[in-house]
Design a protein around this motif. Structure first.
Motif, PDB file in Angstrom:
ATOM      1  N   LYS A  75       0.887  -1.291  -0.011  1.00 15.81           N
ATOM      2  CA  LYS A  75       0.013   0.090   0.016  1.00 15.81           C
ATOM      3  C   LYS A  75       0.812   1.233  -0.093  1.00 15.81           C
ATOM      4  CE  LYS A  75      -2.032  -0.488   3.984  1.00 15.81           C
ATOM      5  NZ  LYS A  75      -1.422  -1.670   4.399  1.00 15.81           N
TER       6      LYS A  75
ATOM      7  N   THR B 106      -1.766   6.576   7.115  1.00 13.16           N
ATOM      8  CA  THR B 106      -2.334   6.494   8.456  1.00 13.16           C
ATOM      9  C   THR B 106      -1.772   5.748   9.595  1.00 13.16           C
ATOM     10  OG1 THR B 106      -4.064   4.891   7.591  1.00 13.16           O
ATOM     11  CG2 THR B 106      -4.667   7.366   7.226  1.00 13.16           C
TER      12      THR B 106
ATOM     13  N   SER C 100      -4.587   0.319  17.784  1.00 10.04           N
ATOM     14  CA  SER C 100      -5.350   0.796  16.904  1.00 10.04           C
ATOM     15  C   SER C 100      -7.030  -0.029  17.197  1.00 10.04           C
ATOM     16  CB  SER C 100      -4.938   0.229  15.422  1.00 10.04           C
ATOM     17  OG  SER C 100      -4.991  -1.132  15.363  1.00 10.04           O
TER      18      SER C 100
ATOM     19  N   ASP D 171      -6.219  -7.160  13.270  1.00  5.28           N
ATOM     20  CA  ASP D 171      -6.783  -6.255  12.496  1.00  5.28           C
ATOM     21  C   ASP D 171      -8.041  -6.462  11.886  1.00  5.28           C
ATOM     22  OD1 ASP D 171      -4.146  -4.691  13.040  1.00  5.28           O
ATOM     23  OD2 ASP D 171      -3.646  -4.931  11.133  1.00  5.28           O
TER      24      ASP D 171
HETATM   25  O1   DC Z   1       0.163  -0.005   7.789  1.00  9.32           O
HETATM   26  P1   DC Z   1       0.879  -0.251   9.112  1.00  9.32           P
HETATM   27  O2   DC Z   1       1.530  -1.463   9.414  1.00  9.32           O
HETATM   28  O3   DC Z   1       1.894   1.045   9.271  1.00  9.32           O
HETATM   29  O4   DC Z   1      -0.109  -0.167  10.335  1.00  9.32           O
HETATM   30  C1   DC Z   1       0.163  -0.262  11.481  1.00  9.32           C
HETATM   31  C2   DC Z   1      -1.105  -0.746  12.423  1.00  9.32           C
HETATM   32  O5   DC Z   1      -2.113   0.328  12.548  1.00  9.32           O
HETATM   33  C3   DC Z   1      -1.816  -2.058  11.852  1.00  9.32           C
HETATM   34  O6   DC Z   1      -1.651  -2.940  12.664  1.00  9.32           O
HETATM   35  C4   DC Z   1      -3.088  -1.667  11.873  1.00  9.32           C
HETATM   36  C5   DC Z   1      -3.464  -0.135  12.184  1.00  9.32           C
HETATM   37  N1   DC Z   1      -3.738   0.670  11.452  1.00  9.32           N
HETATM   38  C6   DC Z   1      -5.419   0.850  11.391  1.00  9.32           C
HETATM   39  O7   DC Z   1      -5.918   0.101  12.034  1.00  9.32           O
HETATM   40  N2   DC Z   1      -6.213   1.583  10.506  1.00  9.32           N
HETATM   41  C7   DC Z   1      -5.506   2.292   9.722  1.00  9.32           C
HETATM   42  N3   DC Z   1      -6.088   3.388   8.835  1.00  9.32           N
HETATM   43  C8   DC Z   1      -3.882   2.161   9.659  1.00  9.32           C
HETATM   44  C9   DC Z   1      -3.387   1.253  10.344  1.00  9.32           C
END
Ligand code: DC
Length: 229
Positions: free
Chosen positions: A16, A34, A102, A183
């Protein structure tokens, strides 16, 4: 020409952020990661010695935090209360922590409000887990980017190696599986493909192939070709 909102969701390691950055550059849009915001909250809570399983304490951290995302030639810089944490938030510990924080609804409320404000005027590519389903459920372009667990673990290891960090493939795969489970099964805004999203499995595709397909989708919605980088 109308400046669109492009929402990219998908599991960790699906590509992504690479897609988001390059697409934003081609379109002249702002790119917003995000996940970095959830990582920033986790990083700050860990620094302060706060138990990530204490939702009230973590929510207080999120509410008090000033997160800044700044475009840089090589990606996006992240500052927390003025301190540069761009590299510090990329550790496996912070990744697992971000997945935990999160799942806390009060944390999501704070960050979702900031994300909606950032994208209010359009002209953004935003990636995460709930962008097409919650943050911008009216986004003009929605993409759900997927890839096999094995490929995602391989990509993560390659990225880590490029940063000079050596990681074990089996451990990375296990961490990815654990994060996916958390998640996808949390109650508030779980990761899922929006009904009107374009689902793309990028396993076996190069980033250029993914970019071309998504760019074609954006062109359809904008009605005019984008300039190439
Ligand atoms: O994309 P990433 O691996 O940097 O995201 C880190 C954590 O943040 C991932 O485990 C889920 C959470 N997250 C989320 O719940 N909602 C989002 N919009 C972005 C990330």
């Amino acid at each position: 020409m109308k400046r669109l909102i492009v929402a990219i969701d998908g599991p960790s390691g699906s590509g992504k952020s690479t897609l988001g950055k390059r697409l934003a550059r081609r379109l002249g849009y702002q790119y917003i990661d995000t996940g970095a915001m959830y990582r920033a909250v986790a990083w700050q809570a860990l620094q302060a010695g706060i138990d990530l399983d204490d939702p009230d304490a973590v929510a207080r951290v999120a509410g008090a935090l000033r997160i800044e995302l700044e475009p840089r030639p090589d990606g996006v810089g992240v500052r927390v209360d003025g301190r540069d944490v761009t590299e510090a938030i990329r550790t496996p510990e912070v990744a697992q922590g971000a997945s935990k924080v999160s799942a806390i609804p009060a944390v999501r409320r704070v960050l979702v409000r900031i994300q909606q404000e950032l994208g209010r005027r359009g002209g953004i590519v935003m990636d995460g887990r709930d962008i097409g389903t919650v943050v911008f459920s009216h986004a003009e372009v929605k993409v759900y980017l997927d890839a096999s667990e094995e490929e995602r673990a391989r990509r993560r290891c390659t990225e880590d190696a490029a940063r000079g960090v050596s990681t074990d493939m089996a451990a990375t795969r296990q961490a990815i599986r654990e994060r996916d489970r958390r998640d996808k099964t949390r109650e508030d805004s779980p990761l899922r493909c929006a009904d009107d999203a374009y689902y793309l499995d990028s396993t076996g595709l190069t980033i250029d192939e993914v970019l071309d397909r998504i760019e074609a989708l954006v062109e359809q919605r904008r009605g005019k070709p984008c300039s190439r980088d």
